[in-house]
Design an enzyme around this catalytic site. Structure first.
Site, PDB file in Angstrom:
ATOM      1  N   HIS A 240       0.855  -1.191   0.000  1.00  0.00           N
ATOM      2  CA  HIS A 240       0.000   0.000   0.000  1.00  0.00           C
ATOM      3  C   HIS A 240       0.888   1.237   0.000  1.00  0.00           C
ATOM      4  CE1 HIS A 240      -2.793   2.996   1.550  1.00  0.00           C
ATOM      5  NE2 HIS A 240      -3.782   2.166   1.262  1.00  0.00           N
ATOM      6  N   HIS A 349     -12.803   4.690   2.242  1.00  0.00           N
ATOM      7  CA  HIS A 349     -13.160   5.900   2.983  1.00  0.00           C
ATOM      8  C   HIS A 349     -14.415   6.615   2.484  1.00  0.00           C
ATOM      9  CE1 HIS A 349      -8.713   6.478   4.311  1.00  0.00           C
ATOM     10  NE2 HIS A 349      -9.199   5.296   4.627  1.00  0.00           N
ATOM     11  N   TYR A 365     -14.626   4.298   7.555  1.00  0.00           N
ATOM     12  CA  TYR A 365     -15.325   3.092   7.125  1.00  0.00           C
ATOM     13  C   TYR A 365     -16.816   3.113   7.481  1.00  0.00           C
ATOM     14  CZ  TYR A 365     -10.772   1.599   5.746  1.00  0.00           C
ATOM     15  OH  TYR A 365      -9.558   1.539   5.105  1.00  0.00           O
TER      16      TYR A 365
HETATM   17  C1  DNO Z   1      -6.581   3.114   6.008  1.00  0.00           C
HETATM   18  C2  DNO Z   1      -5.957   2.114   5.159  1.00  0.00           C
HETATM   19  C3  DNO Z   1      -4.583   1.670   5.586  1.00  0.00           C
HETATM   20  C4  DNO Z   1      -4.223   0.397   4.860  1.00  0.00           C
HETATM   21  C5  DNO Z   1      -2.874  -0.155   5.236  1.00  0.00           C
HETATM   22  C6  DNO Z   1      -2.514  -1.325   4.373  1.00  0.00           C
HETATM   23  O1  DNO Z   1      -7.717   3.365   5.886  1.00  0.00           O
HETATM   24  O2  DNO Z   1      -5.948   2.517   3.834  1.00  0.00           O
HETATM   25  O3  DNO Z   1      -4.561   1.464   6.945  1.00  0.00           O
HETATM   26  O4  DNO Z   1      -5.151  -0.589   5.136  1.00  0.00           O
HETATM   27  O5  DNO Z   1      -1.899   0.806   5.129  1.00  0.00           O
HETATM   28  O6  DNO Z   1      -1.434  -2.000   4.916  1.00  0.00           O
END
Ligand code: DNO
Length: 396
Positions: A240, A349, A365
């Site tokens: 990510h 999001h 979320y």
């Molecule tokens: C937050 C997410 C991150 C993501 C991590 C993946 O909303 O986009 O916490 O899950 O970075 O490892």
């Protein structure tokens, strides 16, 4: 694209039957109860997998299999932790789970300063305020040399904020930056931590003397050991991007830009070593042209996060409505549908809307906000599929 949804496990108040009703096809989740660094056993993986399958869905992506801090900074026990990571990958592969997302951000995963920033239409979203963040850095952490990261004008604004911020606002800022945004994603600091600032300072100290080059070497070391197992067990590993994609708190961040992505893909040049294309994170960096990155890296993308942001002239950024902003999600659907119509994608999001704000969802979320965004993307995907004449069989 396969329409997936991040679900936080059996305790999530948004249930699997609810997700079926709104057109979700695949589930993105993790074994959230297993402490960071411990092995995910085949039994535990299968238990959750079967639970998901009983609801008529399938476990499409792991987000995340967390990489322990010691692997990132190169601690004495990193080899032992990498071995455990490899065992978890093997177990996931054996259970038939093919996509595993992780990140390589030191100490702190995603960063926001406000979790319910109001929009004129009455919804709220996540926000990053550079001055509030600088205040946290200079006045709460009191990090040595912190002022060097900000301009004189910014530091002046930090001082004005320091003169008027209340104790309650200060506590809320700490809670947002290092607790609320981190705890639910298996981060370093959990809800209930008695002294989060002290704990956070200790974590920062682990990276004394670790610069971008060293962190890159540590990522390469990790990938060199893990990718052969990904190959053996048919698992796509996808990092990510750093959110936001720029340097923070004096910590090196190494997945922020075109150059960074090219670097780690070449460091271990294997198709299993790939990217989670998080349009939201990438779009928060003014240096990133998001559709150009998607064109360039579509073939090494294993998972997509659909989200967008707007970067303001003062360095702040705000989550944009999904079909607006610097993410250019409509272009991304065209690019990725052409490249590989079975890629898993989740909307990321959602806004808080129509009562979401009273439900206590994990920050970012929401249910209705995410469902609204998913419906928007669903329409775009259907339109693009018709344009490209992608039929249903291709998406099997
Ligand atoms: C937050 C997410 C991150 C993501 C991590 C993946 O909303 O986009 O916490 O899950 O970075 O490892």
């Amino acid at each position: 694209m396969e329409k997936t949804w991040r679900w936080f496990g059996k305790k999530d108040q948004i249930t699997l039957p609810m997700l079926r009703q709104i057109g979700v096809e695949g589930i993105v989740t993790a074994l959230h109860d297993i402490p960071n660094g411990e092995i995910w056993t085949l039994e535990a993986i299968n238990n959750l997998k079967w639970y998901i399958e009983e609801a008529g869905l399938h476990w499409s992506v792991v987000e995340s299999l967390p990489v322990s801090e010691s692997i990132k900074y190169g601690g004495a026990d990193r080899d032992e932790l990498i071995e455990k990571y490899k065992t978890s990958i093997a177990n996931l592969g054996q259970a038939g789970i093919r996509t595993v997302c992780y990140n390589f951000m030191p100490v702190i995963d995603w960063v926001r300063t406000d979790l319910s920033y109001p929009s004129p239409d009455g919804t709220t979203s996540l926000y990053f305020d550079k001055i509030k963040f600088a205040y946290f850095d200079c006045h709460i952490l009191e990090r040595k040399g912190a002022e060097k990261a900000y301009t004189a004008e910014e530091l002046e604004k930090v001082e004005s904020l320091a003169a008027m911020i209340t104790e309650a606002e200060k506590e809320a800022l700490i809670d947002t930056i290092i607790v609320k945004t981190q705890g639910f994603i298996n981060g370093n600091i959990k809800e209930g931590e008695l002294n989060p600032v002290e704990k956070f300072k200790q974590l920062l100290a682990l990276y004394d003397g670790i610069d971008r080059d060293q962190l890159r070497q540590n990522m390469k070391y990790f990938l060199e050991q893990v990718i052969p197992d990904c190959e053996k067990y048919n698992v796509n590993l996808c990092v990510h991007p750093d959110d936001p994609p720029f340097q923070l708190l004096g910590l090196p961040r190494i997945v922020t830009s075109d150059e960074d992505i090219e670097w780690f893909l070449k460091a271990v040049d294997h198709p299993r070593n790939g990217l989670t294309f998080c349009a939201g994170s990438l779009s928060a960096g003014i240096h990133n042209d998001v559709p150009a990155l998607a064109e360039k890296y579509a073939s090494r993308t294993h998972f997509i996060h659909m989200r967008s942001t707007n970067v303001l002239s003062n360095g702040n950024f705000i989550e944009a409505p999904h079909l607006k902003g610097r993410g250019h999600l409509i272009d991304l659907v065209r690019i990725f549908e052409k490249a590989n119509p079975s890629l898993p994608m989740r909307v990321d999001h959602g806004r808080l809307m129509l009562g979401d704000e009273n439900k206590g969802y994990n920050p970012g979320y929401s249910f209705l906000g995410r469902m609204y965004a998913l419906a928007q993307l669903d329409g775009v995907i259907a339109t693009v599929d018709e344009e490209l004449m992608i039929n249903a069989d291709l998406k099997e």
